[in-house]
Scaffold this motif. Structure first.
Motif, short mmCIF file in Angstrom:
data_model
loop_
_atom_site.label_atom_id
_atom_site.label_comp_id
_atom_site.label_asym_id
_atom_site.label_seq_id
_atom_site.Cartn_x
_atom_site.Cartn_y
_atom_site.Cartn_z
N LEU A 22 0.84 -1.21 0.00
CA LEU A 22 0.00 0.00 0.00
C LEU A 22 0.87 1.25 0.00
O LEU A 22 0.46 2.32 -0.47
N GLU A 23 2.07 1.13 0.51
CA GLU A 23 2.94 2.29 0.65
C GLU A 23 3.29 2.87 -0.72
O GLU A 23 3.63 2.14 -1.65
N GLY A 24 3.20 4.21 -0.81
CA GLY A 24 3.52 4.89 -2.06
C GLY A 24 2.37 4.96 -3.03
O GLY A 24 2.48 5.62 -4.06
N LYS A 25 1.27 4.29 -2.71
CA LYS A 25 0.13 4.35 -3.63
C LYS A 25 -0.82 5.47 -3.22
O LYS A 25 -1.06 5.71 -2.04
N LYS A 26 -1.42 6.09 -4.24
CA LYS A 26 -2.38 7.16 -3.98
C LYS A 26 -3.76 6.51 -3.92
O LYS A 26 -4.39 6.24 -4.93
N LEU A 27 -4.22 6.25 -2.70
CA LEU A 27 -5.43 5.44 -2.54
C LEU A 27 -6.61 6.22 -1.98
O LEU A 27 -7.71 5.70 -1.89
N VAL A 28 -6.37 7.46 -1.58
CA VAL A 28 -7.46 8.25 -1.00
C VAL A 28 -7.75 9.44 -1.92
O VAL A 28 -6.82 10.12 -2.37
N THR A 29 -9.04 9.65 -2.20
CA THR A 29 -9.42 10.82 -3.01
C THR A 29 -9.02 12.09 -2.29
O THR A 29 -9.29 12.26 -1.10
N SER A 30 -8.34 12.97 -3.03
CA SER A 30 -7.92 14.25 -2.46
C SER A 30 -8.45 15.34 -3.38
O SER A 30 -8.24 15.29 -4.59
N LEU A 31 -9.16 16.32 -2.83
CA LEU A 31 -9.76 17.34 -3.68
C LEU A 31 -8.89 18.60 -3.72
O LEU A 31 -8.35 19.00 -2.69
N PRO A 32 -8.80 19.23 -4.90
CA PRO A 32 -8.13 20.53 -4.98
C PRO A 32 -8.92 21.55 -4.16
O PRO A 32 -10.15 21.56 -4.21
N VAL A 33 -8.21 22.38 -3.42
CA VAL A 33 -8.87 23.40 -2.61
C VAL A 33 -8.29 24.79 -2.89
O VAL A 33 -7.13 24.92 -3.30
N ARG A 34 -9.13 25.79 -2.70
CA ARG A 34 -8.72 27.20 -2.78
C ARG A 34 -9.39 27.91 -1.62
O ARG A 34 -10.45 27.52 -1.18
N GLU A 35 -8.79 29.00 -1.15
CA GLU A 35 -9.44 29.78 -0.11
C GLU A 35 -9.63 31.21 -0.61
O GLU A 35 -8.73 31.80 -1.18
N ILE A 36 -10.84 31.71 -0.38
CA ILE A 36 -11.16 33.05 -0.87
C ILE A 36 -12.17 33.70 0.09
O ILE A 36 -13.15 33.07 0.47
N GLY A 37 -11.89 34.93 0.46
CA GLY A 37 -12.83 35.68 1.29
C GLY A 37 -13.19 34.96 2.57
O GLY A 37 -14.31 35.10 3.06
N GLY A 38 -12.26 34.20 3.12
CA GLY A 38 -12.53 33.53 4.39
C GLY A 38 -13.28 32.21 4.25
O GLY A 38 -13.77 31.67 5.24
N ALA A 39 -13.37 31.68 3.02
CA ALA A 39 -14.06 30.41 2.84
C ALA A 39 -13.18 29.44 2.06
O ALA A 39 -12.34 29.84 1.26
N ILE A 40 -13.42 28.16 2.31
CA ILE A 40 -12.71 27.10 1.59
C ILE A 40 -13.59 26.67 0.42
O ILE A 40 -14.76 26.33 0.61
N LEU A 41 -13.02 26.69 -0.78
CA LEU A 41 -13.70 26.13 -1.95
C LEU A 41 -12.97 24.86 -2.34
O LEU A 41 -11.75 24.77 -2.22
N ALA A 42 -13.72 23.87 -2.82
CA ALA A 42 -13.09 22.63 -3.29
C ALA A 42 -13.69 22.25 -4.63
O ALA A 42 -14.85 22.57 -4.92
N TYR A 43 -12.88 21.58 -5.43
CA TYR A 43 -13.34 21.11 -6.74
C TYR A 43 -13.81 19.66 -6.61
O TYR A 43 -13.04 18.79 -6.15
N THR A 91 -13.24 31.29 -11.94
CA THR A 91 -13.16 32.75 -11.90
C THR A 91 -13.89 33.22 -10.65
O THR A 91 -15.08 32.94 -10.48
N LEU A 92 -13.17 33.89 -9.80
CA LEU A 92 -13.74 34.27 -8.51
C LEU A 92 -14.66 35.49 -8.66
O LEU A 92 -14.43 36.33 -9.54
N PRO A 93 -15.68 35.59 -7.82
CA PRO A 93 -16.57 36.76 -7.87
C PRO A 93 -15.77 38.05 -7.65
O PRO A 93 -15.00 38.15 -6.69
N GLU A 94 -15.99 39.05 -8.52
CA GLU A 94 -15.21 40.30 -8.41
C GLU A 94 -15.36 40.96 -7.04
O GLU A 94 -14.37 41.51 -6.52
N PRO A 95 -16.57 40.95 -6.44
CA PRO A 95 -16.67 41.63 -5.13
C PRO A 95 -15.75 41.01 -4.07
O PRO A 95 -15.47 41.66 -3.07
N LEU A 96 -15.30 39.78 -4.29
CA LEU A 96 -14.40 39.17 -3.31
C LEU A 96 -12.93 39.41 -3.65
O LEU A 96 -12.05 39.07 -2.87
N THR A 97 -12.67 39.98 -4.83
CA THR A 97 -11.27 40.18 -5.22
C THR A 97 -10.93 41.65 -5.48
O THR A 97 -9.78 42.03 -5.42
N ASP A 98 -11.94 42.48 -5.75
CA ASP A 98 -11.68 43.90 -6.02
C ASP A 98 -11.13 44.60 -4.79
O ASP A 98 -11.71 44.50 -3.72
#
Ligand code: FES
Ligand SMILES: [Fe+2]
Lengths: 356, 73
Positions: free
Chosen positions: A110-131, A144-151
């Motif tokens: 089992l060692e060295g194998k990628k066996l657990v689903t891992s989701l890409p994450v981003r953080e924006i405006g105090g929240a965690i987003l995942a794909y 594309t992030l909402p402009e009000p959270l990036t302006d």
């Protein structure tokens, strides 16, 4: 042929996708502060259980909450800094889902194998987003992030709440501006304006506006649905003069489909303010306004949590519900399409990444 | 287990506001309503109501900016 989810065995039917959230896009999960550096948190999203864990340097990882050995909850395990050790037999899993060690049997395959689903994450405006991709779309789509959270000239403050409401009902509520005039009539911001209105749908390249044709800037008069890799709405509500300079406040709204019956709602109240105007709004918000906003949100929660689960099965809709009808059609069609693509032997979508 | 549901009225506060902060906020709302939204209106309105800075001195634009930054940053 029926495909099932690789780790949970859920059949990816259109009904399941419609009930638990669309795949192949980003969704908000929980506020960032729910996972402190060196901390872990079990969360449910899109009907499945996940473990969020953060390294000391703030790097965040999101893993399926399922040990690759015998399926115990990784969330019951131990945070080892850059990896998690399952409590049951000590198997260690890295942030990308790779098994780094099987302490009971060193050198185990089992060692060295990628066996657990891992989701890409981003953080924006105090929240965690995942794909959340399906088997055919594991690589994250463009976001594309909402402009009000990036302006830089816009100040956004997050309010997060958990509702016993299907995610679709939460989205439909946002595409139904006319409820502001009635449900929120006794509130500090939505008392004004006409109780009758004509609405229209206006297409945009990222979604659509649902807006009053005869009133703007008085109540909750328009809403834009935006599909930019994450689904969100934008809307604007006037503040009374007591809130000071900066004009109306806007809301960027997102909803996490927790499971078929529960949602996490994310509302960023934003305003175009800088300098002393920003500081003053934030001070007033913290001290007095946040509670008033909360009371409005509670009206929505009470109304939506009391809706029958089959409320959308026996309706008599009228012109004000066009925004909702449109939304439902869009989501239903997307769920059907995603389920069909998973069930067909070849990847149906031309956009499917190579190698699947 | 992670508690459900999370329903927290106050998510932006760092502390329960002091009586001074409550009074300042309520007075600011009144000033914005009755006097206007310019910084000069605010300073005049607060001083006319004798709602002063913590050290008791009348507000100036600089002291008001600094205090809002402390309370709202
Ligand atoms: S189930 Fe996790 S180590 Fe055995
Ligand atoms: Fe509402």
């Amino acid at each position: 042929m029926t495909l099932t989810h690789p780790t949970t065995g859920h059949t990816a039917t259109a009904d399941h996708i419609y009930a638990t959230g669309l795949r192949n896009q980003w969704h908000p999960v929980v506020p960032s502060h729910f996972v402190a550096p060196g901390g872990m948190r079990k969360v449910t999203a899109l009907g499945e259980d996940w473990l969020l864990f953060r390294r000391g340097d703030s790097t965040l990882h999101m893993l399926a909450d399922r040990c690759p050995h015998r399926g115990a909850r990784l969330s019951l395990g131990k945070h080892l800094g850059d990896r998690v050790a399952c409590w049951y037999h000590g198997v260690e899993v890295e942030g990308d889902g790779t098994v780094s060690s099987v302490p009971g049997l060193p050198g185990c395959n089992l060692e060295g194998k990628k066996l657990v689903t891992s989701l890409p994450v981003r953080e924006i405006g105090g929240a965690i987003l995942a794909y959340f991709g399906d088997e055919q779309h594991p690589e994250p789509c463009e976001l594309t992030l909402p402009e009000p959270l990036t302006d830089p000239g816009t100040e956004a403050i997050l309010c997060y709440a958990e509702w016993n409401v299907p995610w679709r009902f939460g989205m439909e509520n946002l595409l139904d501006p006319m409820h502001g005039q009635f449900l929120h009539h006794e509130s500090h911001t939505m008392f004004d304006g006409d109780t009758t209105a004509k609405f229209r749908i206006r297409e945009t390249d990222r979604g659509y506006f649902f807006e009053k044709t005869d009133q703007r800037g008085v109540n909750f008069d328009w809403v834009e649905l935006c599909r930019t890799g994450v689904d969100w709405v934008d809307l604007s509500i006037p503040y009374p003069p007591s809130a000071g300079p900066g004009g109306p406040f806007g809301i960027v709204g997102m909803i996490c489909p927790v499971d078929a019956h529960r949602s996490g709602v994310f509302f960023w109240r934003y305003r175009n303010v800088e300098g002393w105007q920003r500081d003053t709004w934030r001070f007033l918000y913290r001290t007095l306004i946040e509670k008033r906003h909360w009371e409005v949100l509670e009206q929505d929660r009470v109304m939506l949590e009391a809706m029958p689960h089959d409320a959308d099965q026996a309706e008599n809709l009228y012109q004000h519900d066009l925004g909702v009808v449109r939304l439902r059609r869009l989501y239903r069609a997307a769920a059907e399409q995603q389920a069909a693509a998973l069930a067909s032997p070849e990847p149906a979508a031309a956009t499917a990444p190579a190698g699947v | 287990m992670t508690p459900w549901p999370y329903l927290d009225v106050h998510q932006s506060r760092t502390h329960e506001p002091t009586p001074y902060e409550y009074k300042l906020a309520a007075t600011l709302e009144e000033v914005f309503t009755k006097e206007g939204h310019e910084l000069a209106d605010v300073i005049r309105g607060l001083n006319a109501r004798q709602v002063h800075a913590p050290n008791g001195t009348p507000w100036t634009e600089d002291t008001f900016r600094a205090e809002m930054h402390r309370l709202g940053a």
